[in-house]
Design an enzyme around this catalytic site. Structure first.
Site, PDB file in Angstrom:
ATOM      1  N   ASP A 172      54.095   9.561  18.370  1.00  0.00           N
ATOM      2  CA  ASP A 172      53.285  10.091  19.466  1.00  0.00           C
ATOM      3  C   ASP A 172      52.495   8.997  20.181  1.00  0.00           C
ATOM      4  OD1 ASP A 172      54.209  12.631  18.950  1.00  0.00           O
ATOM      5  OD2 ASP A 172      52.561  13.142  17.611  1.00  0.00           O
ATOM      6  N   GLY A 174      55.691  22.553  20.107  1.00  0.00           N
ATOM      7  CA  GLY A 174      56.901  22.438  19.288  1.00  0.00           C
ATOM      8  C   GLY A 174      56.596  22.680  17.819  1.00  0.00           C
ATOM      9  N   ARG A 176      50.058  13.633  26.447  1.00  0.00           N
ATOM     10  CA  ARG A 176      49.901  12.224  26.062  1.00  0.00           C
ATOM     11  C   ARG A 176      50.154  11.300  27.252  1.00  0.00           C
ATOM     12  NH1 ARG A 176      48.579  13.039  20.883  1.00  0.00           N
ATOM     13  NH2 ARG A 176      49.837  14.516  19.711  1.00  0.00           N
TER      14      ARG A 176
HETATM   15  C1  S3P Z   1      54.543  16.817  14.510  1.00  0.00           C
HETATM   16  C2  S3P Z   1      55.623  16.019  14.341  1.00  0.00           C
HETATM   17  C3  S3P Z   1      56.169  15.133  15.375  1.00  0.00           C
HETATM   18  C4  S3P Z   1      55.141  14.846  16.465  1.00  0.00           C
HETATM   19  C5  S3P Z   1      54.443  16.092  16.914  1.00  0.00           C
HETATM   20  C6  S3P Z   1      53.742  16.784  15.748  1.00  0.00           C
HETATM   21  C7  S3P Z   1      54.108  17.717  13.418  1.00  0.00           C
HETATM   22  O1  S3P Z   1      57.299  15.754  15.967  1.00  0.00           O
HETATM   23  O2  S3P Z   1      55.765  14.232  17.559  1.00  0.00           O
HETATM   24  O3  S3P Z   1      53.485  15.779  17.891  1.00  0.00           O
HETATM   25  O4  S3P Z   1      52.983  18.233  13.443  1.00  0.00           O
HETATM   26  O5  S3P Z   1      54.924  17.911  12.494  1.00  0.00           O
HETATM   27  P1  S3P Z   1      58.760  15.617  15.316  1.00  0.00           P
HETATM   28  O6  S3P Z   1      58.697  16.215  13.987  1.00  0.00           O
HETATM   29  O7  S3P Z   1      59.668  16.374  16.223  1.00  0.00           O
HETATM   30  O8  S3P Z   1      59.047  14.156  15.321  1.00  0.00           O
END
Ligand code: S3P
Length: 438
Positions: A325, A99, A398
């Site tokens: 996380d 993501g 995770r």
């Molecule tokens: C992340 C932000 C978080 C986290 C992801 C990594 C990042 O997600 O859960 O594992 O590197 O900016 P969200 O921004 O969707 O909360």
């Protein structure tokens, strides 16, 4: 990540030893991305050699960035292309399971004028919400299309001249904030992001170190203002260890009888240390040793020892982004606290690599855990006696690692299906587990 490897973990052993925690995933992504748009060279040390950051490297190479083959434990140099130097890729940019890759690249590419880009991911990523990024980027003038009105990948972007805006994000998400800030680098004037609560601030810290005109206004860094016009200059980056990976051992040492673990090189950025507050509430026995700062990020070593009779905890409100996380492993921890723990305001967990509330409840119940799933959280009645089980990561890294720690407390041998999902963020996890088992 869709493999089918079953791994057996035996319960009953204590954990002892010292682990050097692997590089921070969030900072690894950002080192590549910000290095790519800087002028000159960025030297990167401590990079997390795992599937997610490697997806970012792969996409950036397709955009014309010179990144050498990355080898585990080797430092390397990225040659930046400047703020407007990406070429139009001949291929689709595949973000895999990541993501962070997709959302940060959306922000980065929206302002690359007159070039077209298509981003896709694996089955999980293509079901995750992208409207939270395409909507603010469109407000800035971004030309973004995709499945379900641009809310799901595959996503198509035609780079455009962007204009600076004031954007309030409805969720406290570092990925959304970072996408907007990266777009702000090439937008006209000033871009301001207002978050409902502080999310991790690695992007802000790194952009500042590279020379961006970025400032935090208001309380707790909730309003971040970036002004375009400054070129970025390549830097040397030393990446600290990932507290989200350390978390598995922090909790394991606390709940597995007679354990003691020392974790070296743990990133202690205050936007990431929510788990330490929860461990305080639980009455865990840990000490932070040798605190220092590397590349603008606080780090330290942590010594954690088992304690019996852990207290139950409550997680809710503004702390959520600081331990987002860690909810899967905290759910395991709650099963071994003396009383009822509650996780609230955690709806975001439903749109992670899997629906982590549902998946953790479903899998931990197989061990005999007492968990009630709510719309926005979990209620966990602790003091469980776990029996061995056949469990499944459901492809979530995770979840896989959390189930491995849970299995250590089960009587007998537990089979974990699709265990190597862990490679997404922690390639050495199973080796480290072996090292620690007595
Ligand atoms: C992340 C932000 C978080 C986290 C992801 C990594 C990042 O997600 O859960 O594992 O590197 O900016 P969200 O921004 O969707 O909360």
């Amino acid at each position: 990540m869709n493999t089918n490897h079953v791994r057996a973990v035996k319960g009953g052993s204590s954990l002892q030893g010292t682990i050097k925690v692997p590089g921070d995933k969030s900072i690894s992504h950002r080192s590549l991305i910000i290095g790519s748009i800087a002028e000159g060279e960025t030297n990167i040390e401590g990079f997390l050699y795992s599937e997610d950051p490697l997806s970012t490297a792969d996409c950036l190479r397709k955009l014309g960035v010179c990144i050498p083959e990355i080898k585990k434990d080797n430092s390397f140099t990225v040659k930046g292309l400047g703020l407007d130097g990406f070429k139009e890729p001949k291929e689709i940019l595949n973000c895999g399971n990541s993501g962070t890759t997709m959302r940060l690249l959306m922000g980065l590419l929206a302002g690359q004028k007159s070039r077209n880009f298509i981003l896709t991911g694996d089955r999980s990523l293509n079901e995750r919400p992208m409207g939270r990024v395409s909507k603010p980027l469109r407000q800035m003038g971004g030309v973004i299309y995709g499945r379900e009105s641009g809310t799901k990948a595959p996503i198509s972007i035609t780079g455009n001249k962007l204009k600076g805006c004031v954007i309030g994000t409805p969720v406290a998400s570092a990925q959304v904030k970072s996408a907007i800030l990266l777009a702000g680098l090439t937008a006209s004037g000033t871009t301001s992001v207002i978050e409902p609560a502080s999310s991790r601030d690695h992007t802000e810290r790194m952009l500042k170190a590279f020379g961006a005109d970025i400032n935090i206004r208001g309380e707790l860094g909730r309003n971040i203002v970036i002004k375009s016009g400054n070129n970025l200059t390549g830097q040397d980056i030393l990446i600290p260890g990932d507290i989200s990976s350390a978390a598995f051992w922090m909790i394991a040492a606390s709940i597995v009888p007679e354990s003691e673990i020392i974790l070296e090189n743990v990133g202690l950025n205050p936007t990431r240390t929510g788990i330490l507050k929860v461990m305080d509430e639980m009455g865990c026995n840990y000490k932070i040793l040798e605190k220092s700062t590397i590349a603008g990020e606080p780090i330290g070593s942590i010594n954690i020892k088992y304690v019996s009779n852990l207290k139950p905890f409550k997680v809710e409100g503004d702390i959520l982004p600081k331990l987002i996380d860690e909810i899967p492993i905290l759910t395991v921890a709650a099963c071994f606290c003396n009383g009822v723990s509650e996780i609230k305001d955690a709806k975001e967990l439903r749109v992670k690599e899997t629906d982590r509330l549902k998946v953790m409840a479903r899998q931990l119940k197989k061990f005999g855990a007492n968990i009630l799933e709510n719309e926005d959280g979990l209620i966990i009645t602790g003091d469980s006696k776990f029996k061995s089980a056949d469990v499944d990561s459901e492809t979530d890294h995770r979840v896989s690692m959390s189930l491995a720690i849970a299995a250590l407390l089960a009587k007998g041998s537990t089979n974990i299906k699709r265990s190597e999902a862990s490679k997404v963020s922690y390639p050495n996890f199973w080796d480290d587990l072996k090292t620690l088992i007595n």
